[in-house]
Each structure stands twice: as structure tokens, then as C-alpha cells.
Design an enzyme around this catalytic site. Structure first.
Site, PDB file in Angstrom:
ATOM      1  CB  SER A 119       5.078   2.200   8.510  1.00 54.57           C
ATOM      2  OG  SER A 119       3.848   2.355   9.192  1.00 54.57           O
ATOM      3  CE  LYS A 156       3.555  -1.170  10.184  1.00 57.01           C
ATOM      4  NZ  LYS A 156       3.367  -0.014  11.091  1.00 57.01           N
TER       5      LYS A 156
END
Length: 202
Positions: A119, A156
Site C-alpha cells: 500500500s 500509512k
């Protein structure tokens, strides 16, 4: 060494960190206050359990009479898969230690986290990489963080607006994670400060 319970690990980590930061162990009252125990007696019971397991020694007659016995391995701890509801740096999550100089990173790294997934590919954080992490909750929007949502740990980019947190991927194939702080448990575990390409150090 006998395995520690989650609470025992938290007490041990607090004693170790307090020693590292101040040069002295915490009092029972300080342990109780930091970990939310109702009284110093509860902290004392956990310390006695740690002593029975051979990881600390209690020195009688001193409010700060705690001595660590468990040898700290050299290098940064590598955190692998994290079990639900347990501290990130719990002993059972540590796969090993890597002799990496923490001062190579700014701010200094406290542990390594094995990256799972792609990701964050577009900024060079790949599946299987070892992410160097500075343990802190003092982070700003736009920084890449290690966060725990309920019982899931993720890496993230942070964007916080009031009670809503957006955890943004760096890969168009992935969707942002949206967290409502009024409804979900959310904790910042640390700040990403560097990447070690897996294989270079193993």
C-alpha cells in the site's frame, strides 16, 4: 524465560523505559498512575510476578528498588505479526534483533517493523521491507506513521481533521482508511524514519 502476560510486559516496559530516561526505576505509585492501576499495591503484585518469572529483582526497603535481570539483546528489535490486543513491543512479537545503529535515522529508530503489503509502494516502502520506526505519538499531518486501528496495525500517511483520521496509502490500487475517533480505538505507535530493504541485512 517464562512468557509474560500483556500487563506484565507493560509493567516491564515501563520500568525499562523509565530507567533509560531518568536513570532510576519508577516507584510503585508512578507505575500505578501511568498504567491506570487503582493503587500502588496492584503495581507491587505485578512486580512480584515479574520477579517470580526471573526478569526483575525487587530490592527490599527501597521505594525504587527494582533491578532488571532480563538481558537486553543488542540491536533494534524486529516486530513481526502483532497479536490482537497486545502491546506492539511485547516480547512474543519480537522476531529477532538487528545490529543497526539507531542514530542512522532522524529521529533515532526504536524498533523495526516488517512491512506487510504494497500500500506504500510509491514512496519506496515494499512488502517484506523492514521499516525503521521512532516510537512516539507526537506526529503531524503528512507524516508516515505506524498506527493501530482497533486491533490492526498499519503503515500509512496521516491526515487528521477533528475527530476524523484519514490514513492515506501511497498506491492508487488501495483506498484510504477512514477512522472516526468517536467510534473506533486508534493509537499512533510511531513515526516511520527509514527503510531497510529486506535481504540487505539478513
Amino acid at each position: 524465560m517464562k512468557a509474560l502476560t500483556t500487563r506484565q510486559q507493560e509493567v516491564y516496559d515501563l520500568v525499562r523505559d523509565h530507567l533509560a530516561q531518568t536513570g532510576m526505576p519508577p516507584t510503585r505509585a508512578e507505575i500505578a498512575q501511568r498504567l491506570g492501576f487503582r493503587s500502588p499495591n496492584a503495581a507491587e503484585e505485578h512486580l512480584k510476578a515479574l520477579a517470580r518469572k526471573g526478569v526483575i529483582e525487587i530490592v527490599s526497603g527501597a521505594s525504587r528498588g527494582i533491578r532488571l535481570l532480563m538481558e537486553e539483546e543488542e540491536g533494534l528489535p524486529l516486530i513481526g505479526r502483532v497479536a490482537a490486543g497486545e502491546p506492539l513491543l511485547a516480547q512474543q512479537h519480537i522476531e529477532g534483533h538487528y545490529k543497526v545503529d539507531p542514530s542512522l535515522f532522524k529521529p533515532g529508530a526504536d524498533f523495526l517493523l516488517r512491512v506487510n503489503g504494497m500500500s506504500m509502494r510509491d514512496i519506496g516502502i515494499l512488502d517484506g521491507d523492514l521499516l525503521a520506526v521512532h516510537k512516539t505519538q507526537d506526529v503531524r499531518n503528512g507524516q508516515v506513521v505506524v498506527a493501530r486501528i482497533d486491533d490492526e496495525v498499519t503503515v500509512k500517511r496521516l491526515k487528521k481533521q477533528g475527530n476524523i483520521v484519514h490514513l492515506l496509502p501511497e498506491n492508487s490500487e488501495f483506498q484510504p482508511i477512514v477512522v472516526d475517533l468517536r467510534e473506533q480505538s486508534f493509537t499512533i505507535e510511531g513515526l516511520a524514519v527509514g527503510v531497510i530493504r529486506n535481504g540487505d541485512w539478513i
